[in-house]
Design a protein around this motif. Structure first.
Motif, mmCIF file in Angstrom:
data_model
loop_
_atom_site.group_PDB
_atom_site.id
_atom_site.type_symbol
_atom_site.label_atom_id
_atom_site.label_comp_id
_atom_site.label_asym_id
_atom_site.label_seq_id
_atom_site.Cartn_x
_atom_site.Cartn_y
_atom_site.Cartn_z
ATOM 1 N N GLU A 197 2.778 43.671 9.774
ATOM 2 C CA GLU A 197 2.057 43.938 8.520
ATOM 3 C C GLU A 197 1.777 45.426 8.314
ATOM 4 O OE1 GLU A 197 -1.380 44.051 11.406
ATOM 5 O OE2 GLU A 197 0.592 43.101 11.281
ATOM 6 N N VAL A 198 1.866 46.208 9.381
ATOM 7 C CA VAL A 198 1.549 47.636 9.289
ATOM 8 C C VAL A 198 2.691 48.389 8.608
ATOM 9 C CG1 VAL A 198 1.239 49.755 10.653
ATOM 10 C CG2 VAL A 198 -0.069 47.694 11.212
ATOM 11 N N GLN A 199 2.340 49.162 7.594
ATOM 12 C CA GLN A 199 3.317 49.951 6.845
ATOM 13 C C GLN A 199 3.104 51.456 7.000
ATOM 14 O OE1 GLN A 199 5.938 48.506 5.094
ATOM 15 N NE2 GLN A 199 5.190 46.644 6.093
ATOM 16 N N ALA A 200 1.994 51.852 7.614
ATOM 17 C CA ALA A 200 1.717 53.280 7.771
ATOM 18 C C ALA A 200 0.777 53.500 8.951
ATOM 19 C CB ALA A 200 1.105 53.853 6.497
ATOM 20 N N VAL A 201 0.958 54.639 9.623
ATOM 21 C CA VAL A 201 0.158 54.998 10.795
ATOM 22 C C VAL A 201 -0.232 56.471 10.682
ATOM 23 C CG1 VAL A 201 0.175 55.289 13.313
ATOM 24 C CG2 VAL A 201 1.264 53.270 12.280
ATOM 25 N N GLN A 242 5.032 51.650 19.111
ATOM 26 C CA GLN A 242 4.424 50.464 19.710
ATOM 27 C C GLN A 242 3.582 49.681 18.704
ATOM 28 O OE1 GLN A 242 5.071 49.246 22.703
ATOM 29 N NE2 GLN A 242 6.493 50.940 23.135
ATOM 30 N N ILE A 243 2.917 50.382 17.794
ATOM 31 C CA ILE A 243 2.123 49.693 16.775
ATOM 32 C C ILE A 243 3.026 48.962 15.792
ATOM 33 C CG2 ILE A 243 0.544 50.039 14.827
ATOM 34 C CD1 ILE A 243 -0.636 52.411 16.516
ATOM 35 N N MET A 274 -5.649 48.703 20.932
ATOM 36 C CA MET A 274 -5.905 48.603 19.493
ATOM 37 C C MET A 274 -5.852 47.154 19.030
ATOM 38 S SD MET A 274 -3.779 50.485 16.463
ATOM 39 C CE MET A 274 -4.506 50.884 14.886
ATOM 40 N N GLY A 275 -4.894 46.389 19.526
ATOM 41 C CA GLY A 275 -4.758 45.004 19.121
ATOM 42 C C GLY A 275 -4.541 44.880 17.621
ATOM 43 N N ALA A 276 -5.333 44.038 16.971
ATOM 44 C CA ALA A 276 -5.226 43.835 15.521
ATOM 45 C C ALA A 276 -6.218 44.694 14.748
ATOM 46 C CB ALA A 276 -5.451 42.368 15.192
#
Length: 214
Positions: free
Chosen positions: A75-79, A68-69, A133-135
């Protein structure tokens, strides 16, 4: 990714539970093996997971949060999903850290909190966590740790370490009766402090991966 998993364990941010992932392309990410992160061996394969669609066999149900993130934030490349002690203690009180010192400035003014204590093992709950979480760079998942997201695995791991320290400071401030104190008077102050210049992420990464087999 394997180094990140072991780094989270070395930093005391995970025990038997937790997971991390890295984006492969627009439609897929690689998640670490579904076992204690500190025990993941050099060369041990992870699993490629689609951003949209069912989880592959053997992938932990909470990895839906990663899906979902990634789907909402290109822009997110890692969680990283972790269950560190001070974050867990605050979450047990229905609270998350406020920005009270340098490391917590990255989460100004306060870390968002998903309040449902159930395990996040269905799509509706995972969507709720991502929307909460949003941004923001992190979200506390009540009763189940926290999640960080960034444009590199080094930053995602650093944010996990920062968040645990933010929770430690929050609990110390509360126990000393200093909750009313405001460290950052406005958002610009916090943004100025929350810099990645000066090899911030790189130094945390070096600290947590020192001696890693890979």
């Amino acid at each position: 990714m394997r180094k990140a998993a072991r780094a989270l364990a070395r930093g005391g941010l995970v025990t038997a539970f937790g997971h991390c992932s890295m984006r492969v392309d627009d439609g897929h990410f690689l998640v670490c093996a579904a076992r204690p992160m500190g025990l993941i061996d050099a060369g041990e394969p992870g699993t490629v997971v689609p951003v949209d669609g069912p989880l592959p066999p053997g992938v932990l149900g909470e990895v839906r949060m990663h899906q979902q993130i990634y789907s909402r934030r290109p822009e997110v490349q890692a969680v990283c999903r972790f269950m560190s002690p001070h974050v867990m203690a605050l979450a047990a009180m229905g609270e998350s850290p406020s920005a009270r010192h340098g490391f917590s400035s990255y989460f100004y003014p306060k870390v968002p909190l998903w309040t449902d204590p159930a395990l996040v093992r269905n799509d509706d709950a995972a969507r709720g966590v991502a929307e909460t979480m949003g941004a923001a760079p992190a979200v506390v998942v009540s009763g189940n740790g926290a999640v960080t997201a960034a444009d590199s695995i080094e930053k995602a791991v650093s944010l996990a370490w920062f968040l645990e320290d933010a929770a430690r400071v929050e609990l110390a401030v509360r126990s000393a009766g200093g909750s009313a104190h405001v460290t950052f008077k406005h958002a610009d102050q916090a943004r100025q402090r929350a810099t990645w210049e000066g090899r911030i992420a790189e130094r945390i990464w070096e600290y947590l991966t020192a001696g890693d087999p890979e």
